[in-house]
Design an enzyme around this catalytic site. Sequence first.
Site, short mmCIF file in Angstrom:
data_model
loop_
_atom_site.label_atom_id
_atom_site.label_comp_id
_atom_site.label_asym_id
_atom_site.label_seq_id
_atom_site.Cartn_x
_atom_site.Cartn_y
_atom_site.Cartn_z
N CYS A 285 64.11 -90.63 -31.41
CA CYS A 285 64.03 -91.91 -32.12
C CYS A 285 65.04 -91.96 -33.27
CB CYS A 285 62.60 -92.17 -32.59
SG CYS A 285 62.26 -93.91 -32.92
N HIS B 30 58.55 -91.12 -27.77
CA HIS B 30 57.63 -90.31 -28.57
C HIS B 30 56.55 -89.74 -27.66
CE1 HIS B 30 59.16 -91.38 -32.53
NE2 HIS B 30 59.18 -92.65 -32.17
#
Length: 480
Positions: free
Chosen positions: A328, A426
Amino acid sequence: MFQGTGSDVGKSLLVAGLCRLFSRRGLRVRPFKAQNMSNNAAVTAEGGEIGRAQALQARACGVAPSVHMNPVLLKPQSETGAQIVVQGRVVASSGARDYQARKRELMPAVLESFARMKIESDLVLVEGAGSASEINLRENDIANMGFAQAANVPVVLIGDIERGGVIASLVGTKLVIDAKDAAFIEGFIVNKMRGDSTLFDDGMAFVESRTGWRALGLVPFFAEAARLPAEDAMELARWSREAGEGKLRIVVPLTPRISNFDDLDPLRLEPDVDFIPLRAGEALSICDLVVLPGSKATIADLAFFRAQGWDIDLKAHWRRGGHVLGMCGGYQMLGQRISDPQGMEGEADTVEGLGLLDVETVLGDQKALRLVEGTSLADGVSFSGYEMHFGETTGPDTARRFAQFDDGRNDGASSSDGRVTGTYVHGLFSDDRQRASWLRRLGNIESGFSYEEDVERVLDALADHLERHIDVDALLTLAR
């Protein structure tokens, strides 16, 4: 409702354990936290986000997490400002003082979400935030006594004996809060006792006599709590830097606005992995893999990264043949440029990235929030996880994408030598299939560890622990 004498007294953990305990008794249980402040968040099936602690508590109840379990989430972006998420969606960014003035506007959404939880359950376990005695924040409060009064919820106060001064903190809370607020407190629990618990019998009796509140339990320290996903960055201070004799050495730089660091828990718990958190002022040591985790303020954290000299260390690591994974915000840092033209994460700016991937990122006002399933293309291994990010990343290295989602979309990028990877996924390492593939490829490790089974085991052990040390039947009699 479970409120605390301060932060980190164990409210989230106790609620999670009680969620599992009462669910096992056949009750329909739901967790609720009116306002949470955390950069560790989870994505719900509605496509919203809530605090990681409420997602764990939902799991303990055996139900899917919902945005109504945590209707207000504050995600810190600076020392005095945060992003405001209401019922799963970003609505604004605000400074601390401005937020205090606008809390009154958020109470209707809080009460609406609480009503939804009541409708679908037999029992709602409510977690407070911070300290019950923050009288400077009492006006317009939606997190502690303001919510308790508005929703007519009885309160149990939790004190932490490990930090010392627990008698004064419990009795002092009765002294400083308004009498109408104090009347909502029905009992207290003392948490994190170490050693001979009988030595504190007189302490429990003293608090009872001085407050008029019922003593509901003295809970011994539960060491396995460290194996569960943490709510906030306070847990990072407890991560050990000790190097063992693991077959694979993984280093994780810790930046001030690190987010979703529970991504790393499965690696940290692997028996054959030396997991090394890298703190300010320390040099990046020789290792097999460097993981750059997510960030709530990517440009600011990148500046911190450079200020430590870690950019130089990282490139030396890569030149030595080491591997790098950016997740991310860490993925965005690895590119050539990061642009934030609208000031989504602070001041509008464009900065040079670390340059290990030929990509660039532009942060926009649309946030990707979705559960995902897909396959990593380098090894053909399936995974499940979630996306939670602002911005779009493009460039030549995205042609060597990390993964393809089952809905046909592509994710991530890889360098031409295959040693640098970026992804927006994630929860990747919570999936035993993915984690096993990475460990096999990088360290010739055959992992026999099941992270999800371990979380379930610890939740059950926690419920057993609380049943032994808390008068849970008395708790049920307090519920309204």
